[in-house]
Design a protein around this motif. Structure first.
Motif, PDB file in Angstrom:
ATOM      1  N   UNK A  58       0.835  -1.211   0.000  1.00  0.00           N
ATOM      2  CA  UNK A  58       0.000   0.000   0.000  1.00  0.00           C
ATOM      3  C   UNK A  58       0.869   1.260   0.000  1.00  0.00           C
ATOM      4  N   UNK A  59       1.879   1.238   0.859  1.00  0.00           N
ATOM      5  CA  UNK A  59       2.781   2.393   0.978  1.00  0.00           C
ATOM      6  C   UNK A  59       3.543   2.626  -0.325  1.00  0.00           C
ATOM      7  N   UNK A  60       4.075   1.527  -0.891  1.00  0.00           N
ATOM      8  CA  UNK A  60       4.833   1.622  -2.138  1.00  0.00           C
ATOM      9  C   UNK A  60       3.949   2.139  -3.270  1.00  0.00           C
ATOM     10  N   UNK A  61       2.713   1.620  -3.360  1.00  0.00           N
ATOM     11  CA  UNK A  61       1.789   2.051  -4.430  1.00  0.00           C
ATOM     12  C   UNK A  61       1.468   3.533  -4.295  1.00  0.00           C
ATOM     13  N   UNK A 125       6.166  10.781 -21.551  1.00  0.00           N
ATOM     14  CA  UNK A 125       4.820  10.797 -20.967  1.00  0.00           C
ATOM     15  C   UNK A 125       4.124   9.455 -21.168  1.00  0.00           C
ATOM     16  N   UNK A 126       4.253   8.907 -22.382  1.00  0.00           N
ATOM     17  CA  UNK A 126       3.641   7.604 -22.684  1.00  0.00           C
ATOM     18  C   UNK A 126       4.258   6.509 -21.816  1.00  0.00           C
ATOM     19  N   UNK A 127       5.572   6.619 -21.591  1.00  0.00           N
ATOM     20  CA  UNK A 127       6.281   5.616 -20.784  1.00  0.00           C
ATOM     21  C   UNK A 127       5.838   5.651 -19.320  1.00  0.00           C
ATOM     22  N   UNK A 128       5.767   6.866 -18.728  1.00  0.00           N
ATOM     23  CA  UNK A 128       5.364   6.944 -17.310  1.00  0.00           C
ATOM     24  C   UNK A 128       3.913   6.515 -17.137  1.00  0.00           C
ATOM     25  N   UNK A 129       3.070   6.793 -18.148  1.00  0.00           N
ATOM     26  CA  UNK A 129       1.660   6.371 -18.070  1.00  0.00           C
ATOM     27  C   UNK A 129       1.548   4.846 -18.171  1.00  0.00           C
ATOM     28  N   UNK A 133       0.155   2.418 -15.227  1.00  0.00           N
ATOM     29  CA  UNK A 133      -0.946   1.489 -15.501  1.00  0.00           C
ATOM     30  C   UNK A 133      -0.566   0.057 -15.119  1.00  0.00           C
ATOM     31  N   UNK A 134       0.662  -0.331 -15.481  1.00  0.00           N
ATOM     32  CA  UNK A 134       1.151  -1.677 -15.168  1.00  0.00           C
ATOM     33  C   UNK A 134       1.266  -1.882 -13.657  1.00  0.00           C
ATOM     34  N   UNK A 135       1.832  -0.879 -12.961  1.00  0.00           N
ATOM     35  CA  UNK A 135       2.008  -0.977 -11.501  1.00  0.00           C
ATOM     36  C   UNK A 135       0.655  -1.036 -10.798  1.00  0.00           C
ATOM     37  N   UNK A 137      -2.226  -2.094 -12.081  1.00  0.00           N
ATOM     38  CA  UNK A 137      -2.861  -3.396 -12.380  1.00  0.00           C
ATOM     39  C   UNK A 137      -2.270  -4.504 -11.521  1.00  0.00           C
ATOM     40  N   UNK A 138      -0.932  -4.506 -11.414  1.00  0.00           N
ATOM     41  CA  UNK A 138      -0.242  -5.516 -10.599  1.00  0.00           C
ATOM     42  C   UNK A 138      -0.644  -5.392  -9.130  1.00  0.00           C
ATOM     43  N   UNK A 139      -0.698  -4.157  -8.642  1.00  0.00           N
ATOM     44  CA  UNK A 139      -1.091  -3.905  -7.250  1.00  0.00           C
ATOM     45  C   UNK A 139      -2.504  -4.399  -6.985  1.00  0.00           C
ATOM     46  N   UNK A 140      -3.402  -4.093  -7.899  1.00  0.00           N
ATOM     47  CA  UNK A 140      -4.802  -4.500  -7.748  1.00  0.00           C
ATOM     48  C   UNK A 140      -4.936  -6.023  -7.727  1.00  0.00           C
ATOM     49  N   UNK A 141      -4.208  -6.677  -8.637  1.00  0.00           N
ATOM     50  CA  UNK A 141      -4.246  -8.154  -8.717  1.00  0.00           C
ATOM     51  C   UNK A 141      -3.708  -8.783  -7.434  1.00  0.00           C
ATOM     52  N   UNK A 142      -2.542  -8.310  -6.989  1.00  0.00           N
ATOM     53  CA  UNK A 142      -1.919  -8.860  -5.781  1.00  0.00           C
ATOM     54  C   UNK A 142      -2.750  -8.575  -4.536  1.00  0.00           C
ATOM     55  N   UNK A 143      -3.387  -7.401  -4.493  1.00  0.00           N
ATOM     56  CA  UNK A 143      -4.233  -7.042  -3.351  1.00  0.00           C
ATOM     57  C   UNK A 143      -5.453  -7.965  -3.270  1.00  0.00           C
ATOM     58  N   UNK A 144      -6.048  -8.264  -4.436  1.00  0.00           N
ATOM     59  CA  UNK A 144      -7.206  -9.173  -4.478  1.00  0.00           C
ATOM     60  C   UNK A 144      -6.801 -10.581  -4.043  1.00  0.00           C
ATOM     61  N   UNK A 145      -5.636 -11.031  -4.544  1.00  0.00           N
ATOM     62  CA  UNK A 145      -5.137 -12.369  -4.173  1.00  0.00           C
ATOM     63  C   UNK A 145      -4.869 -12.448  -2.668  1.00  0.00           C
ATOM     64  N   UNK A 146      -4.285 -11.376  -2.130  1.00  0.00           N
ATOM     65  CA  UNK A 146      -3.984 -11.329  -0.691  1.00  0.00           C
ATOM     66  C   UNK A 146      -5.278 -11.335   0.129  1.00  0.00           C
ATOM     67  N   UNK A 147      -6.297 -10.648  -0.375  1.00  0.00           N
ATOM     68  CA  UNK A 147      -7.596 -10.588   0.324  1.00  0.00           C
ATOM     69  C   UNK A 147      -8.246 -11.974   0.365  1.00  0.00           C
ATOM     70  N   UNK A 148      -8.179 -12.687  -0.759  1.00  0.00           N
ATOM     71  CA  UNK A 148      -8.733 -14.053  -0.833  1.00  0.00           C
ATOM     72  C   UNK A 148      -7.987 -14.978   0.129  1.00  0.00           C
ATOM     73  N   UNK A 149      -6.656 -14.866   0.129  1.00  0.00           N
ATOM     74  CA  UNK A 149      -5.825 -15.691   1.017  1.00  0.00           C
ATOM     75  C   UNK A 149      -6.131 -15.366   2.487  1.00  0.00           C
ATOM     76  N   UNK A 150      -6.319 -14.089   2.781  1.00  0.00           N
ATOM     77  CA  UNK A 150      -6.631 -13.664   4.160  1.00  0.00           C
ATOM     78  C   UNK A 150      -7.943 -14.279   4.630  1.00  0.00           C
ATOM     79  N   UNK A 151      -8.965 -14.215   3.774  1.00  0.00           N
ATOM     80  CA  UNK A 151     -10.277 -14.790   4.119  1.00  0.00           C
ATOM     81  C   UNK A 151     -10.156 -16.289   4.379  1.00  0.00           C
TER      82      UNK A 151
END
Length: 208
Positions: A58-61, A125-129, A133-135, A137-151
């Motif tokens: 969360x902090x890194x994102x 500009x295209x590169x930073x965007x 976007x990649x970071x 998406x990766x954060x969202x995916x890992x956060x969802x996986x972590x939430x499922x594992x936590x449950x």
């Protein structure tokens, strides 16, 4: 004597078998309960590590997004500035009068340089965007996986804790039963000893 000895011997065998059966069952229940407790401790450690990892993610994102917002604003500002400069220069040197034509060589090199700068700003500009976007998406995916594992692990903790408690309660109830059966066995052994003594004495008297 023989009848009483046989009946008491049968009772002794029955009660001994019951004591052994109950003892084994209690031991198995307590061993399973202890195993479940160890698993719960490991699961709780996993959950703590998961929470720590998520907090760090969360902090890194947040830091990455903050940097992206600043970089995007700076690049857009620079790009807009270059576009404006190109527009002004193109309009100025595009009038076609003689004075401007005499300066067209120098203007062309300036405009060419600005077009290169514009291209660089656009690429950056295209590169930073794309990186953002990649970071994200990766954060969202890992956060969802972590939430499922936590449950899943939280449910495991609840289930295993409940099962461990039930096993302890059942083992305690069986321990009470075991104590009762042990008392009955002790009584049978005491009676059997008494009968043996009486029968031995009777046999000795009869032999005389």
């Amino acid at each position: 004597c023989d009848k009483e000895l046989k009946e008491s011997g049968d009772k002794k065998a029955d009660k001994s078998a019951e004591v052994e059966k109950l003892s084994t069952k209690i031991e198995q229940m307590r061993a399973k309960s202890a195993e479940l407790k160890e698993e719960v401790v490991q699961l709780q450690a996993d959950l703590a590590a998961l929470a720590k990892a998520q907090a760090e993610a969360d902090k890194l994102r947040e830091e990455e997004h903050t940097a992206y917002v600043k970089n995007q604003a700076d690049l857009e500002q620079g790009l807009n500035g270059v576009k404006l400069a190109l527009k002004v220069l193109n309009e100025y040197y595009g009038r076609g009068d003689q004075a401007h034509e005499s300066q067209s060589g120098g203007a062309a090199s300036i405009i060419g340089l600005l077009e290169v700068v514009e291209s660089d700003f656009s690429k950056d500009l295209a590169e930073v965007e794309a990186v953002e976007e990649s970071a994200a998406t990766q954060y969202e995916t890992e956060t969802k996986e972590a939430a499922v594992e936590k449950v899943a692990k939280t449910k495991d903790v609840e289930f295993k804790t409940k099962e461990s408690v039930q096993l302890e309660e059942e083992a305690a109830a069986l321990s009470t039963d075991l104590a009762t059966v042990q008392e009955e066995l002790d009584a049978v052994l005491e009676y059997l000893s008494k009968i043996h003594k009486e029968c031995d004495e009777f046999a000795e008297t009869y032999a005389e």
